[in-house]
Design a protein around this motif. Structure first.
Motif, short mmCIF file in Angstrom:
data_model
loop_
_atom_site.label_atom_id
_atom_site.label_comp_id
_atom_site.label_asym_id
_atom_site.label_seq_id
_atom_site.Cartn_x
_atom_site.Cartn_y
_atom_site.Cartn_z
N LEU A 35 -6.73 7.24 -4.41
CA LEU A 35 -8.18 7.17 -4.39
C LEU A 35 -8.80 6.11 -3.21
N TYR A 36 -7.58 5.40 -2.81
CA TYR A 36 -8.13 4.36 -1.69
C TYR A 36 -6.90 4.21 -0.82
N THR A 37 -7.49 3.61 0.39
CA THR A 37 -6.67 3.14 1.38
C THR A 37 -6.90 1.67 1.52
N PHE A 38 -6.05 1.24 2.32
CA PHE A 38 -6.33 -0.16 2.48
C PHE A 38 -7.59 -0.71 3.09
N GLU A 39 -7.88 0.10 3.85
CA GLU A 39 -9.32 -0.13 4.61
C GLU A 39 -10.59 0.06 3.49
N SER A 40 -10.40 0.82 2.55
CA SER A 40 -11.39 0.98 1.40
C SER A 40 -11.12 0.08 0.38
N LEU A 41 -10.13 -0.67 0.23
CA LEU A 41 -9.97 -1.75 -0.88
C LEU A 41 -10.40 -2.85 -0.12
N HIS B 209 -13.42 -4.06 -3.32
CA HIS B 209 -13.27 -5.27 -3.90
C HIS B 209 -13.44 -5.74 -5.42
N LEU B 210 -13.99 -4.75 -6.05
CA LEU B 210 -13.84 -4.49 -7.63
C LEU B 210 -12.57 -4.38 -7.94
N VAL B 211 -11.89 -3.62 -7.37
CA VAL B 211 -10.53 -3.07 -7.72
C VAL B 211 -9.52 -4.33 -7.60
N VAL B 212 -9.85 -4.77 -6.39
CA VAL B 212 -8.86 -6.17 -6.08
C VAL B 212 -9.04 -7.12 -7.29
N GLY C 18 -2.93 2.55 -12.63
CA GLY C 18 -3.46 1.82 -11.64
C GLY C 18 -3.24 1.84 -10.27
N GLY C 19 -1.76 1.87 -10.36
CA GLY C 19 -0.83 2.21 -8.88
C GLY C 19 -1.22 3.67 -8.49
N HIS C 20 -1.10 4.86 -9.43
CA HIS C 20 -1.42 6.14 -8.97
C HIS C 20 -2.72 6.00 -8.57
N LEU C 21 -3.72 5.90 -9.41
CA LEU C 21 -5.11 5.82 -9.00
C LEU C 21 -5.38 4.96 -7.46
N ALA C 22 -5.02 4.13 -7.34
CA ALA C 22 -5.12 3.44 -6.30
C ALA C 22 -4.80 4.07 -4.88
N GLY C 23 -3.47 4.47 -5.23
CA GLY C 23 -2.41 5.29 -3.96
C GLY C 23 -3.35 6.67 -3.71
#
Length: 143
Positions: free
Chosen positions: A73-79, A86-89, A66-71
């Motif tokens: 595929l996402y930025t702080f702004e997109s999360l 929001h679903l990921v959070v 999950g950390g690898h995917l979030a790092g």
């Protein structure tokens, strides 16, 4: 799609499915059987040991993938600023809750010598873990 992203997604989903599925199985089948006296201490301890090992492996695997995917595929702004973020959070929050509930529930299930009393004490914890497991699966489906 990059191989590392695809592999991380597969590992993440497999461990998530195994963990949530085993949580539901223990909550719906093992705990009620232990409460009714159908299971004695030996099988309950064996199942609890395997569940604990799977829970710990799942927490570690899902943290890493999950950390690898979030790092990647996402930025702080997109999360913070998108419904997908929001679903990921939300899933991450439920993952933490499920980890805690799983630990407490299993500890309660193996506490003491009386299997029925221990299962009675573990039942609400496994019930809560089962609800959280379903919520995790719903959020995963929405992603």
């Amino acid at each position: 799609m990059d191989f590392d992203i695809a592999a991380a997604r597969v590992v993440h989903v497999v461990f998530g499915a195994a963990w949530t599925g085993s949580t539901l199985a223990v909550a719906l089948f093992v705990v009620p059987a232990a409460r009714r006296g159908v299971l004695d201490a030996a099988p309950v301890e064996w199942i609890a040991d395997r569940f604990t090992k799977l829970s710990v492996a799942s927490v570690v695997a899902m943290l890493l993938t999950g950390g690898h995917l979030a790092g990647n595929l996402y930025t702080f702004e997109s999360l913070a600023g998108s419904s997908r973020g929001h679903l990921v959070v939300g899933m991450t929050s439920l993952w933490l809750v499920l980890a805690g509930l799983s630990h407490v529930a299993t500890s309660r299930l193996t506490a003491g010598d009386d299997v029925q009393s221990a299962a009675d004490g573990a039942a609400p914890w496994f019930g809560a873990a089962a609800v959280v497991s379903v919520a995790v699966l719903v959020l995963a489906g929405l992603l």
